[in-house]
Design a protein around this motif. Structure first.
Motif, PDB file in Angstrom:
ATOM      1  N   LEU A 132      11.133  26.163 -26.381  1.00 24.45           N
ATOM      2  CA  LEU A 132      10.163  25.214 -25.840  1.00 24.45           C
ATOM      3  C   LEU A 132       8.907  25.939 -25.373  1.00 24.45           C
ATOM      4  O   LEU A 132       7.784  25.526 -25.689  1.00 24.45           O
ATOM      5  CB  LEU A 132      10.802  24.426 -24.694  1.00 24.45           C
ATOM      6  N   ASN A 133       9.073  27.033 -24.649  1.00 27.14           N
ATOM      7  CA  ASN A 133       7.940  27.833 -24.178  1.00 27.14           C
ATOM      8  C   ASN A 133       7.128  28.336 -25.374  1.00 27.14           C
ATOM      9  O   ASN A 133       5.892  28.264 -25.379  1.00 27.14           O
ATOM     10  CB  ASN A 133       8.456  28.997 -23.336  1.00 27.14           C
ATOM     11  N   GLY A 134       7.810  28.829 -26.391  1.00 26.30           N
ATOM     12  CA  GLY A 134       7.127  29.329 -27.589  1.00 26.30           C
ATOM     13  C   GLY A 134       6.359  28.240 -28.315  1.00 26.30           C
ATOM     14  O   GLY A 134       5.221  28.452 -28.773  1.00 26.30           O
ATOM     15  N   ALA A 135       6.960  27.053 -28.405  1.00 27.22           N
ATOM     16  CA  ALA A 135       6.287  25.937 -29.075  1.00 27.22           C
ATOM     17  C   ALA A 135       5.058  25.492 -28.280  1.00 27.22           C
ATOM     18  O   ALA A 135       3.998  25.222 -28.859  1.00 27.22           O
ATOM     19  CB  ALA A 135       7.261  24.774 -29.259  1.00 27.22           C
ATOM     20  N   ILE A 136       5.180  25.425 -26.967  1.00 20.70           N
ATOM     21  CA  ILE A 136       4.040  25.043 -26.125  1.00 20.70           C
ATOM     22  C   ILE A 136       2.939  26.091 -26.240  1.00 20.70           C
ATOM     23  O   ILE A 136       1.752  25.743 -26.339  1.00 20.70           O
ATOM     24  CB  ILE A 136       4.484  24.826 -24.664  1.00 20.70           C
ATOM     25  N   LEU A 137       3.316  27.351 -26.285  1.00 18.08           N
ATOM     26  CA  LEU A 137       2.337  28.425 -26.457  1.00 18.08           C
ATOM     27  C   LEU A 137       1.602  28.255 -27.782  1.00 18.08           C
ATOM     28  O   LEU A 137       0.369  28.306 -27.839  1.00 18.08           O
ATOM     29  CB  LEU A 137       3.036  29.790 -26.402  1.00 18.08           C
ATOM     30  N   SER A 138       2.346  28.007 -28.832  1.00 21.47           N
ATOM     31  CA  SER A 138       1.756  27.846 -30.163  1.00 21.47           C
ATOM     32  C   SER A 138       0.856  26.612 -30.250  1.00 21.47           C
ATOM     33  O   SER A 138      -0.245  26.669 -30.804  1.00 21.47           O
ATOM     34  CB  SER A 138       2.877  27.757 -31.207  1.00 21.47           C
ATOM     35  N   LEU A 139       1.322  25.510 -29.703  1.00 25.81           N
ATOM     36  CA  LEU A 139       0.552  24.265 -29.778  1.00 25.81           C
ATOM     37  C   LEU A 139      -0.713  24.281 -28.931  1.00 25.81           C
ATOM     38  O   LEU A 139      -1.638  23.506 -29.184  1.00 25.81           O
ATOM     39  CB  LEU A 139       1.433  23.082 -29.333  1.00 25.81           C
ATOM     40  N   ASN A 140      -0.747  25.136 -27.918  1.00 30.36           N
ATOM     41  CA  ASN A 140      -1.869  25.149 -26.998  1.00 30.36           C
ATOM     42  C   ASN A 140      -2.692  26.433 -27.068  1.00 30.36           C
ATOM     43  O   ASN A 140      -3.539  26.673 -26.204  1.00 30.36           O
ATOM     44  CB  ASN A 140      -1.367  24.919 -25.567  1.00 30.36           C
ATOM     45  N   ALA A 141      -2.460  27.233 -28.093  1.00 32.25           N
ATOM     46  CA  ALA A 141      -3.235  28.458 -28.259  1.00 32.25           C
ATOM     47  C   ALA A 141      -4.674  28.084 -28.596  1.00 32.25           C
ATOM     48  O   ALA A 141      -4.920  27.160 -29.393  1.00 32.25           O
ATOM     49  CB  ALA A 141      -2.631  29.299 -29.384  1.00 32.25           C
ATOM     50  N   PRO A 142      -5.610  28.763 -27.989  1.00 31.96           N
ATOM     51  CA  PRO A 142      -7.018  28.466 -28.302  1.00 31.96           C
ATOM     52  C   PRO A 142      -7.335  28.796 -29.758  1.00 31.96           C
ATOM     53  O   PRO A 142      -6.856  29.784 -30.285  1.00 31.96           O
ATOM     54  CB  PRO A 142      -7.813  29.362 -27.344  1.00 31.96           C
ATOM     55  N   HIS A 143      -8.077  27.919 -30.366  1.00 28.28           N
ATOM     56  CA  HIS A 143      -8.469  28.131 -31.753  1.00 28.28           C
ATOM     57  C   HIS A 143      -9.671  29.061 -31.793  1.00 28.28           C
ATOM     58  O   HIS A 143     -10.615  28.912 -31.031  1.00 28.28           O
ATOM     59  CB  HIS A 143      -8.819  26.802 -32.418  1.00 28.28           C
ATOM     60  N   ARG A 144      -9.589  30.030 -32.662  1.00 24.04           N
ATOM     61  CA  ARG A 144     -10.701  30.975 -32.813  1.00 24.04           C
ATOM     62  C   ARG A 144     -11.256  30.810 -34.199  1.00 24.04           C
ATOM     63  O   ARG A 144     -10.530  30.670 -35.160  1.00 24.04           O
ATOM     64  CB  ARG A 144     -10.226  32.396 -32.590  1.00 24.04           C
ATOM     65  N   GLY A 145     -12.510  30.895 -34.311  1.00 23.52           N
ATOM     66  CA  GLY A 145     -13.062  30.743 -35.656  1.00 23.52           C
ATOM     67  C   GLY A 145     -14.477  30.760 -35.600  1.00 23.52           C
ATOM     68  O   GLY A 145     -15.457  30.861 -35.968  1.00 23.52           O
TER      69      GLY A 145
END
Length: 145
Positions: A132-145
């Motif tokens: 769950l922690n990993g999924a929340i981290l992935s879903l809320n990671a700032p987008h860089r581009g």
């Protein structure tokens, strides 16, 4: 026993999910918030029982040291995740927590199968919490581009 259960409940109350957590993107397998309190209360009871059992067997042994280590990591996770909003740091804490729990189960199973068995639900829940922690981290990671 009161320290473990009371400490866990106190940390939970002091670092309860708030608006910040409510605003995070969460995976489809995220359970409702109300489930965490009862599950953790039961798990803290098991953790306390195991600590007491091991204290009776070998208070200075490796199993007891691992028990203390898991408790420190456990108590650190909520303040890092919910209070400091450090999802990535919390991910590493919970990863170390699961490794410590697994090592504890392996070590203690040789001397006290009851304690090892009481830690199995804890390991499963922390494994779920890690995902769950990993999924929340992935879903809320700032987008860089």
């Amino acid at each position: 026993m009161a320290f473990v259960v009371g400490g866990g409940i106190a940390i939970g109350l002091l670092t309860s999910p708030g608006e910040w957590y409510a605003d995070l993107k969460k995976p489809s397998f995220n359970p409702p918030n109300w489930i965490f309190g009862p599950v953790w209360t039961i798990l803290y009871l098991f953790i306390a029982i195991v600590g007491w059992r091991l204290w009776q067997i070998d208070p200075g042994g490796l199993a007891m040291k691992l028990w203390y280590a898991q408790l420190i990591l456990n108590f650190a996770w909520s303040p890092v995740f919910f209070a400091a909003h450090r999802i990535g740091a919390a991910f590493w804490i919970i990863t170390l927590l699961l490794i410590t729990i697994a090592a504890f189960i392996v070590i203690v199973s040789k001397q006290d199968w009851v304690s090892a068995s009481l830690f199995l639900p804890y390991a499963l829940w922390v494994g779920f919490a890690l995902a769950l922690n990993g999924a929340i981290l992935s879903l809320n990671a700032p987008h860089r581009g």
